[in-house]
Design a protein around this motif. Sequence first.
Motif, PDB file in Angstrom:
ATOM      1  N   ARG A   1     -42.626 -91.026 -43.633  1.00 56.08           N
ATOM      2  CA  ARG A   1     -42.167 -89.822 -44.232  1.00 56.08           C
ATOM      3  C   ARG A   1     -40.771 -89.651 -43.705  1.00 56.08           C
ATOM      4  N   GLU A   2     -39.836 -89.136 -44.639  1.00 56.45           N
ATOM      5  CA  GLU A   2     -38.576 -89.106 -44.401  1.00 56.45           C
ATOM      6  C   GLU A   2     -38.520 -87.547 -44.393  1.00 56.45           C
ATOM      7  N   LEU A   3     -37.834 -86.952 -43.274  1.00 58.81           N
ATOM      8  CA  LEU A   3     -37.775 -85.465 -43.336  1.00 58.81           C
ATOM      9  C   LEU A   3     -36.173 -85.418 -43.430  1.00 58.81           C
ATOM     10  N   ASP A   4     -35.594 -83.982 -43.293  1.00 58.93           N
ATOM     11  CA  ASP A   4     -34.175 -83.689 -43.199  1.00 58.93           C
ATOM     12  C   ASP A   4     -33.597 -84.457 -42.215  1.00 58.93           C
ATOM     13  N   ARG A   5     -33.746 -84.247 -40.746  1.00 64.79           N
ATOM     14  CA  ARG A   5     -33.292 -84.844 -39.696  1.00 64.79           C
ATOM     15  C   ARG A   5     -34.130 -85.966 -38.885  1.00 64.79           C
ATOM     16  N   PHE A   6     -35.598 -86.028 -39.626  1.00 65.43           N
ATOM     17  CA  PHE A   6     -36.344 -86.936 -38.953  1.00 65.43           C
ATOM     18  C   PHE A   6     -37.098 -87.880 -39.721  1.00 65.43           C
ATOM     19  N   LEU A   7     -37.449 -89.366 -39.070  1.00 64.32           N
ATOM     20  CA  LEU A   7     -38.243 -90.099 -39.830  1.00 64.32           C
ATOM     21  C   LEU A   7     -39.890 -89.993 -39.084  1.00 64.32           C
ATOM     22  N   VAL A   8     -40.839 -89.815 -39.759  1.00 66.36           N
ATOM     23  CA  VAL A   8     -41.970 -89.767 -39.224  1.00 66.36           C
ATOM     24  C   VAL A   8     -42.784 -91.221 -39.619  1.00 66.36           C
TER      25      VAL A   8
ATOM     26  N   LEU B   1     -37.768-101.257 -42.416  1.00 68.36           N
ATOM     27  CA  LEU B   1     -36.317-101.489 -42.151  1.00 68.36           C
ATOM     28  C   LEU B   1     -35.325-101.322 -43.159  1.00 68.36           C
ATOM     29  N   GLN B   2     -35.773-101.357 -44.331  1.00 74.95           N
ATOM     30  CA  GLN B   2     -34.689-100.902 -45.448  1.00 74.95           C
ATOM     31  C   GLN B   2     -34.114 -99.397 -45.197  1.00 74.95           C
ATOM     32  N   LEU B   3     -34.982 -98.737 -44.533  1.00 75.13           N
ATOM     33  CA  LEU B   3     -34.457 -97.222 -44.400  1.00 75.13           C
ATOM     34  C   LEU B   3     -33.180 -97.070 -43.371  1.00 75.13           C
ATOM     35  N   TYR B   4     -32.808 -98.102 -42.436  1.00 75.27           N
ATOM     36  CA  TYR B   4     -31.973 -98.357 -41.565  1.00 75.27           C
ATOM     37  C   TYR B   4     -30.798 -99.072 -42.258  1.00 75.27           C
ATOM     38  N   GLU B   5     -30.703 -99.259 -43.219  1.00 76.03           N
ATOM     39  CA  GLU B   5     -29.769 -99.673 -44.090  1.00 76.03           C
ATOM     40  C   GLU B   5     -28.683 -98.306 -44.371  1.00 76.03           C
ATOM     41  N   SER B   6     -29.305 -97.410 -44.637  1.00 74.69           N
ATOM     42  CA  SER B   6     -28.546 -96.268 -44.936  1.00 74.69           C
ATOM     43  C   SER B   6     -28.013 -95.416 -43.782  1.00 74.69           C
TER      44      SER B   6
ATOM     45  N   LYS C   1     -30.909 -90.329 -38.134  1.00 73.97           N
ATOM     46  CA  LYS C   1     -32.277 -89.317 -37.875  1.00 73.97           C
ATOM     47  C   LYS C   1     -32.937 -89.841 -36.607  1.00 73.97           C
ATOM     48  N   ARG C   2     -33.611 -88.653 -36.361  1.00 78.75           N
ATOM     49  CA  ARG C   2     -34.690 -88.827 -34.989  1.00 78.75           C
ATOM     50  C   ARG C   2     -35.918 -89.371 -35.504  1.00 78.75           C
ATOM     51  N   VAL C   3     -36.903 -90.054 -34.745  1.00 75.27           N
ATOM     52  CA  VAL C   3     -37.836 -90.755 -35.213  1.00 75.27           C
ATOM     53  C   VAL C   3     -38.927 -90.387 -34.192  1.00 75.27           C
ATOM     54  N   LEU C   4     -40.012 -90.020 -34.884  1.00 75.09           N
ATOM     55  CA  LEU C   4     -41.472 -89.693 -34.274  1.00 75.09           C
ATOM     56  C   LEU C   4     -42.261 -90.907 -34.760  1.00 75.09           C
ATOM     57  N   VAL C   5     -42.989 -91.467 -33.832  1.00 76.06           N
ATOM     58  CA  VAL C   5     -43.940 -92.636 -34.119  1.00 76.06           C
ATOM     59  C   VAL C   5     -45.061 -92.109 -33.509  1.00 76.06           C
ATOM     60  N   TYR C   6     -46.427 -92.312 -34.267  1.00 74.55           N
ATOM     61  CA  TYR C   6     -47.693 -92.066 -33.771  1.00 74.55           C
ATOM     62  C   TYR C   6     -48.321 -93.219 -34.121  1.00 74.55           C
TER      63      TYR C   6
ATOM     64  N   ASP D   1     -39.647 -82.153 -28.056  1.00 76.02           N
ATOM     65  CA  ASP D   1     -38.625 -81.915 -27.316  1.00 76.02           C
ATOM     66  C   ASP D   1     -37.571 -83.069 -27.215  1.00 76.02           C
ATOM     67  N   PHE D   2     -38.058 -84.135 -27.045  1.00 73.38           N
ATOM     68  CA  PHE D   2     -37.191 -85.197 -26.495  1.00 73.38           C
ATOM     69  C   PHE D   2     -36.184 -85.653 -27.849  1.00 73.38           C
ATOM     70  N   ILE D   3     -37.153 -85.550 -29.251  1.00 71.82           N
ATOM     71  CA  ILE D   3     -36.234 -85.632 -30.177  1.00 71.82           C
ATOM     72  C   ILE D   3     -35.540 -84.484 -30.926  1.00 71.82           C
ATOM     73  N   GLY D   4     -35.485 -83.568 -29.991  1.00 70.60           N
ATOM     74  CA  GLY D   4     -34.704 -82.325 -30.570  1.00 70.60           C
ATOM     75  C   GLY D   4     -35.222 -81.579 -31.628  1.00 70.60           C
ATOM     76  N   ALA D   5     -36.502 -81.404 -31.870  1.00 70.67           N
ATOM     77  CA  ALA D   5     -37.135 -80.565 -32.958  1.00 70.67           C
ATOM     78  C   ALA D   5     -36.976 -79.185 -32.649  1.00 70.67           C
ATOM     79  N   ALA D   6     -36.791 -78.274 -33.458  1.00 66.76           N
ATOM     80  CA  ALA D   6     -36.792 -77.006 -32.936  1.00 66.76           C
ATOM     81  C   ALA D   6     -37.423 -76.116 -34.090  1.00 66.76           C
ATOM     82  N   GLY D   7     -37.930 -75.157 -33.613  1.00 65.05           N
ATOM     83  CA  GLY D   7     -38.975 -73.954 -34.341  1.00 65.05           C
ATOM     84  C   GLY D   7     -39.630 -74.464 -35.559  1.00 65.05           C
ATOM     85  N   SER D   8     -39.255 -74.124 -37.058  1.00 68.06           N
ATOM     86  CA  SER D   8     -39.830 -74.649 -38.109  1.00 68.06           C
ATOM     87  C   SER D   8     -39.932 -76.076 -38.094  1.00 68.06           C
TER      88      SER D   8
END
Length: 135
Positions: A4-11, A27-32, A38-43, A103-110
């Motif tokens: 899922r792509e969010l404003d500043r993040f990719l999950v 990998l197609q996401l990295y073409e843009s 974006k910062r990436v959070l992988v579970y 914290d590491f990927i710089g996520a704040a508040g909401s």
Amino acid sequence: MAIRELDRFLVVVTIRTPNDAEWDRYLQLYESPETRAKRVLVYASASPSASQRLRLRVAEGEYPPRKAVLACTKEARVAAVAASWFNSQLRLFSAADIDPALDFIGAAGSERTQLRRTLDDLRRELSMPRSTRAI
């Protein structure tokens, strides 16, 4: 694999090694240029294959995004450690360490609330348990 792509993040959530079609879509996401910033959070309960990891390094290029990997299994942990040798912007966390990962990927508040909700949604989408024992 669910993404899922969010404003500043990719999950990204994985429960098994992605097939090549899933990996190609990722990998197609990295073409843009916008996505590359974006910062990436992988579970992860599984890891990409060696060839998929190589293709990711090429796609990310010289300046990979900051990436937090929440490893749920030993397989995912080993793959993340190996990937971190080639990517100083990748840091490994146990599945229970969501706050330090955010914290590491710089996520704040909401953004933190949105990222947690997105992780829960993607895990549910993949029928993954909400709470995975940390390794």
